[in-house]
Design a protein around this motif. Sequence first.
Motif, PDB file in Angstrom:
ATOM      1  N   ARG A 151      -6.628  17.072   6.726  1.00  0.00           N
ATOM      2  CA  ARG A 151      -6.035  16.011   7.543  1.00  0.00           C
ATOM      3  C   ARG A 151      -5.724  14.789   6.681  1.00  0.00           C
ATOM      4  NH1 ARG A 151      -8.737  12.545  12.528  1.00  0.00           N
ATOM      5  NH2 ARG A 151      -7.114  10.947  12.469  1.00  0.00           N
ATOM      6  N   ALA A 152      -6.671  14.396   5.849  1.00  0.00           N
ATOM      7  CA  ALA A 152      -6.449  13.238   4.976  1.00  0.00           C
ATOM      8  C   ALA A 152      -5.287  13.515   4.027  1.00  0.00           C
ATOM      9  CB  ALA A 152      -7.721  12.910   4.194  1.00  0.00           C
ATOM     10  N   LEU A 153      -5.239  14.714   3.465  1.00  0.00           N
ATOM     11  CA  LEU A 153      -4.173  15.060   2.530  1.00  0.00           C
ATOM     12  C   LEU A 153      -2.802  14.976   3.201  1.00  0.00           C
ATOM     13  CD1 LEU A 153      -3.263  16.036  -0.249  1.00  0.00           C
ATOM     14  CD2 LEU A 153      -3.698  18.380   0.531  1.00  0.00           C
ATOM     15  N   ARG A 154      -2.671  15.564   4.381  1.00  0.00           N
ATOM     16  CA  ARG A 154      -1.383  15.503   5.099  1.00  0.00           C
ATOM     17  C   ARG A 154      -0.985  14.046   5.361  1.00  0.00           C
ATOM     18  NH1 ARG A 154      -3.774  19.696   7.901  1.00  0.00           N
ATOM     19  NH2 ARG A 154      -4.335  18.301   9.606  1.00  0.00           N
ATOM     20  N   GLY A 155      -1.947  13.255   5.789  1.00  0.00           N
ATOM     21  CA  GLY A 155      -1.653  11.856   6.083  1.00  0.00           C
ATOM     22  C   GLY A 155      -1.270  11.067   4.849  1.00  0.00           C
ATOM     23  N   TYR A 156      -2.030  11.222   3.766  1.00  0.00           N
ATOM     24  CA  TYR A 156      -1.714  10.512   2.524  1.00  0.00           C
ATOM     25  C   TYR A 156      -0.352  10.942   1.968  1.00  0.00           C
ATOM     26  CZ  TYR A 156      -6.520   8.674   1.951  1.00  0.00           C
ATOM     27  OH  TYR A 156      -7.715   8.015   2.095  1.00  0.00           O
ATOM     28  N   GLU A 157      -0.075  12.245   2.002  1.00  0.00           N
ATOM     29  CA  GLU A 157       1.221  12.716   1.496  1.00  0.00           C
ATOM     30  C   GLU A 157       2.366  12.088   2.286  1.00  0.00           C
ATOM     31  OE1 GLU A 157       0.361  17.131  -0.359  1.00  0.00           O
ATOM     32  OE2 GLU A 157       0.589  16.982   1.806  1.00  0.00           O
ATOM     33  N   LYS A 158       2.210  12.035   3.598  1.00  0.00           N
ATOM     34  CA  LYS A 158       3.239  11.472   4.463  1.00  0.00           C
ATOM     35  C   LYS A 158       3.384   9.966   4.244  1.00  0.00           C
ATOM     36  CE  LYS A 158       4.199  10.885   9.410  1.00  0.00           C
ATOM     37  NZ  LYS A 158       3.672  11.139  10.752  1.00  0.00           N
ATOM     38  N   LEU A 159       2.271   9.280   4.161  1.00  0.00           N
ATOM     39  CA  LEU A 159       2.280   7.824   4.086  1.00  0.00           C
ATOM     40  C   LEU A 159       2.519   7.292   2.678  1.00  0.00           C
ATOM     41  CD1 LEU A 159       1.792   5.327   5.904  1.00  0.00           C
ATOM     42  CD2 LEU A 159      -0.614   5.455   5.254  1.00  0.00           C
ATOM     43  N   CYS A 160       1.851   7.898   1.700  1.00  0.00           N
ATOM     44  CA  CYS A 160       1.841   7.354   0.335  1.00  0.00           C
ATOM     45  C   CYS A 160       2.636   8.184  -0.664  1.00  0.00           C
ATOM     46  CB  CYS A 160       0.405   7.249  -0.173  1.00  0.00           C
ATOM     47  SG  CYS A 160      -0.704   6.321   0.896  1.00  0.00           S
ATOM     48  N   GLY A 161       2.849   9.455  -0.358  1.00  0.00           N
ATOM     49  CA  GLY A 161       3.540  10.347  -1.273  1.00  0.00           C
ATOM     50  C   GLY A 161       2.580  11.271  -1.997  1.00  0.00           C
ATOM     51  N   PRO A 162       3.120  12.321  -2.610  1.00  0.00           N
ATOM     52  CA  PRO A 162       2.270  13.353  -3.223  1.00  0.00           C
ATOM     53  C   PRO A 162       1.561  12.904  -4.497  1.00  0.00           C
ATOM     54  CG  PRO A 162       4.568  13.815  -3.650  1.00  0.00           C
ATOM     55  CD  PRO A 162       4.536  12.652  -2.693  1.00  0.00           C
ATOM     56  N   ASP A 163       2.035  11.842  -5.148  1.00  0.00           N
ATOM     57  CA  ASP A 163       1.442  11.433  -6.416  1.00  0.00           C
ATOM     58  C   ASP A 163       0.693  10.111  -6.333  1.00  0.00           C
ATOM     59  OD1 ASP A 163       2.354  13.702  -7.806  1.00  0.00           O
ATOM     60  OD2 ASP A 163       4.322  12.797  -8.053  1.00  0.00           O
ATOM     61  N   HIS A 164       0.388   9.676  -5.132  1.00  0.00           N
ATOM     62  CA  HIS A 164      -0.420   8.459  -4.974  1.00  0.00           C
ATOM     63  C   HIS A 164      -1.877   8.800  -5.277  1.00  0.00           C
ATOM     64  CE1 HIS A 164      -2.500   5.139  -2.922  1.00  0.00           C
ATOM     65  NE2 HIS A 164      -1.394   4.449  -3.147  1.00  0.00           N
ATOM     66  N   THR A 165      -2.593   7.857  -5.828  1.00  0.00           N
ATOM     67  CA  THR A 165      -3.980   8.131  -6.223  1.00  0.00           C
ATOM     68  C   THR A 165      -4.859   8.525  -5.037  1.00  0.00           C
ATOM     69  OG1 THR A 165      -4.464   5.757  -6.165  1.00  0.00           O
ATOM     70  CG2 THR A 165      -3.919   6.725  -8.314  1.00  0.00           C
ATOM     71  N   SER A 166      -4.621   7.976  -3.857  1.00  0.00           N
ATOM     72  CA  SER A 166      -5.408   8.389  -2.686  1.00  0.00           C
ATOM     73  C   SER A 166      -5.145   9.853  -2.348  1.00  0.00           C
ATOM     74  CB  SER A 166      -5.088   7.513  -1.478  1.00  0.00           C
ATOM     75  OG  SER A 166      -5.510   6.190  -1.693  1.00  0.00           O
ATOM     76  N   THR A 167      -3.889  10.256  -2.425  1.00  0.00           N
ATOM     77  CA  THR A 167      -3.534  11.653  -2.201  1.00  0.00           C
ATOM     78  C   THR A 167      -4.217  12.540  -3.235  1.00  0.00           C
ATOM     79  OG1 THR A 167      -1.360  10.959  -1.379  1.00  0.00           O
ATOM     80  CG2 THR A 167      -1.600  13.272  -1.990  1.00  0.00           C
TER      81      THR A 167
END
Length: 151
Positions: A46-62
């Motif tokens: 869930r966190a991964l899907r949200g971070y990818e959507k919000l921040c992008g695939p290469d953001h440090t949170s992702t």
Amino acid sequence: MYQRALQGKEKVYGPDHTSTLDTVNNLGNLYADQGKINETEAMYQRALRGYEKLCGPDHTSTLNTVNNLGILYADQGKMDEAETMYQRALQGYQKALGADIFTRHRPALNTMQKLADLRVRQGQQIAAKELYMNAHSGLEPLLGPQNGTVQ
């Protein structure tokens, strides 16, 4: 407490806010510590899907969540999945932060150590040794000679 925090953040910020996703990821960490594998994976996904959507695939949170999934998969003996996650995290950290991240970015160095651990489990000691040495050389300046040892 994490459940309460998550409910509150979902209500105030919504399900896809970074603060909500941080709590989701942290809840996954707690579930991992408790050995709740299914719940852990659900939270990380869930966190991964949200971070990818919000921040992008290469953001440090992702990428931190990608690394967490790698750890989970390695703990389950899913070596191919773990390797995919670790490689994705390392490539993403390098893309997001530049070529010298392995001399200054602790999460990337920790991912490198986890990949080295995986190589040991796969019987690839030479590849593991190189990864451990690279991680050590990056961690030592950050943590000092006593704390920079690879575990």
